[in-house]
Scaffold this active site. Structure first.
Site, PDB file in Angstrom:
ATOM      1  NE  ARG A  26      -3.815   2.354   0.770  1.00 10.67           N
ATOM      2  CZ  ARG A  26      -4.506   3.106  -0.069  1.00 10.67           C
ATOM      3  NH1 ARG A  26      -4.249   3.039  -1.369  1.00 10.67           N
ATOM      4  NH2 ARG A  26      -5.446   3.904   0.361  1.00 10.67           N
ATOM      5  N   GLY A  27       0.930   1.927  -1.128  1.00  9.85           N
ATOM      6  CA  GLY A  27       1.892   2.998  -1.311  1.00  9.85           C
ATOM      7  C   GLY A  27       1.844   4.074  -0.247  1.00  9.85           C
ATOM      8  CD  GLU A  28      -2.998   6.970   0.205  1.00  6.19           C
ATOM      9  OE1 GLU A  28      -3.527   6.797   1.325  1.00  6.19           O
ATOM     10  OE2 GLU A  28      -3.623   7.406  -0.774  1.00  6.19           O
ATOM     11  CG  ASP A  29      -0.461   2.242   4.835  1.00  7.46           C
ATOM     12  OD1 ASP A  29      -0.947   3.380   4.947  1.00  7.46           O
ATOM     13  OD2 ASP A  29      -1.123   1.201   5.027  1.00  7.46           O
ATOM     14  CB  THR A  30       5.133   0.660   3.184  1.00  5.22           C
ATOM     15  OG1 THR A  30       4.677   0.090   1.948  1.00  5.22           O
ATOM     16  CG2 THR A  30       4.259   0.149   4.326  1.00  5.22           C
ATOM     17  NE  ARG A  31       4.376   5.331  -3.919  1.00  4.83           N
ATOM     18  CZ  ARG A  31       3.114   5.568  -3.577  1.00  4.83           C
ATOM     19  NH1 ARG A  31       2.850   6.420  -2.589  1.00  4.83           N
ATOM     20  NH2 ARG A  31       2.120   4.970  -4.182  1.00  4.83           N
ATOM     21  CD  GLU A  92      -0.608  -5.118  -6.549  1.00  8.77           C
ATOM     22  OE1 GLU A  92      -0.344  -4.100  -7.199  1.00  8.77           O
ATOM     23  OE2 GLU A  92      -0.005  -5.441  -5.515  1.00  8.77           O
TER      24      GLU A  92
END
Length: 210
Positions: A26-31, A92
């Site tokens: 999840r990009g917003e969490d861990t990008r 995914e």
């Protein structure tokens, strides 16, 4: 190590793959933190890695992304607090588990600042995410929601992986080192040492030189 693959035909597993690892996150969490550190560690160890830094557009994930999952030996799924709030992440994950079933793809769940039981049983933030889906049944029919829930339950329940829980490590770097070490050990069964030493990094995706 305890990396586990699903049973299937040996012919599917023996087909050559384009990538060693696909990272679902999840990009917003861990990008900008854990996932970027994990990707960088893979690159430094010459592990051929697919990671999509672009935000998805539209209602469905792209065919190229589904193909990248199919073209990977291992999928690393970074479960974070808001993973379930992304329908693209859930799609995914569903496709990753399909590849686990039919291609014997290895699936490595990582729990980043989220309790494994919240993922497995859809409690906490995961329950809240599904409550939103259930309020919009026209867009998210029951069979779709149940498919996502089953995927989360299966992935979070894979035997031997709760050690990749950020709560059990002293810091993120220690967890990253452990994940990379275990995946390298798995990949040693696929590549002779000389081939591993010949890998190079190109852009976002690490590719083999000819």
């Amino acid at each position: 190590m305890a990396l586990v693959a699903a049973s299937s035909s040996s012919s599917a597993q023996s087909l050559p793959k384009k990538y060693d690892v696909f990272i679902s996150f999840r990009g917003e969490d861990t990008r900008s933190n854990f996932t970027s550190h994990l990707y960088d560690a893979f690159c430094r160890k010459h592990i051929i890695t697919y990671i999509d830094y672009q935000l998805p557009k539209g209602d469905d994930i792209s065919q190229s992304l589904l193909q990248a999952i199919e073209d990977s030996y291992i999928s690393v799924v970074v479960f974070s607090e808001n993973y379930a709030s992304s329908r693209w992440c859930l799609d995914e994950l569903t496709h990753i588990l399909h590849c686990k079933s039919v291609q014997r793809q290895i699936v490595v769940p990582v729990f980043y600042k989220v309790e494994p039981t919240h993922v497995r049983n859809q409690t906490g933030n995961y329950m809240q995410a599904f409550e939103k889906y259930e309020r919009d049944r026209l867009k998210f029919p029951e069979h779709k929601i149940q498919m996502w829930k089953q995927a989360l339950h299966e992935a979070a329940g894979l035997a031997g992986y709760e050690r990749y829980d950020s709560h059990t490590f002293s810091d993120e770097s220690e967890m990253v080192r452990k994940i990379v070490k275990d995946i390298l050990q798995e990949l040693n069964y696929k590549y002779p040492p000389a081939e591993l030493n010949g890998l190079v990094v190109v852009g976002i995706v690490v590719k083999l030189t000819s």
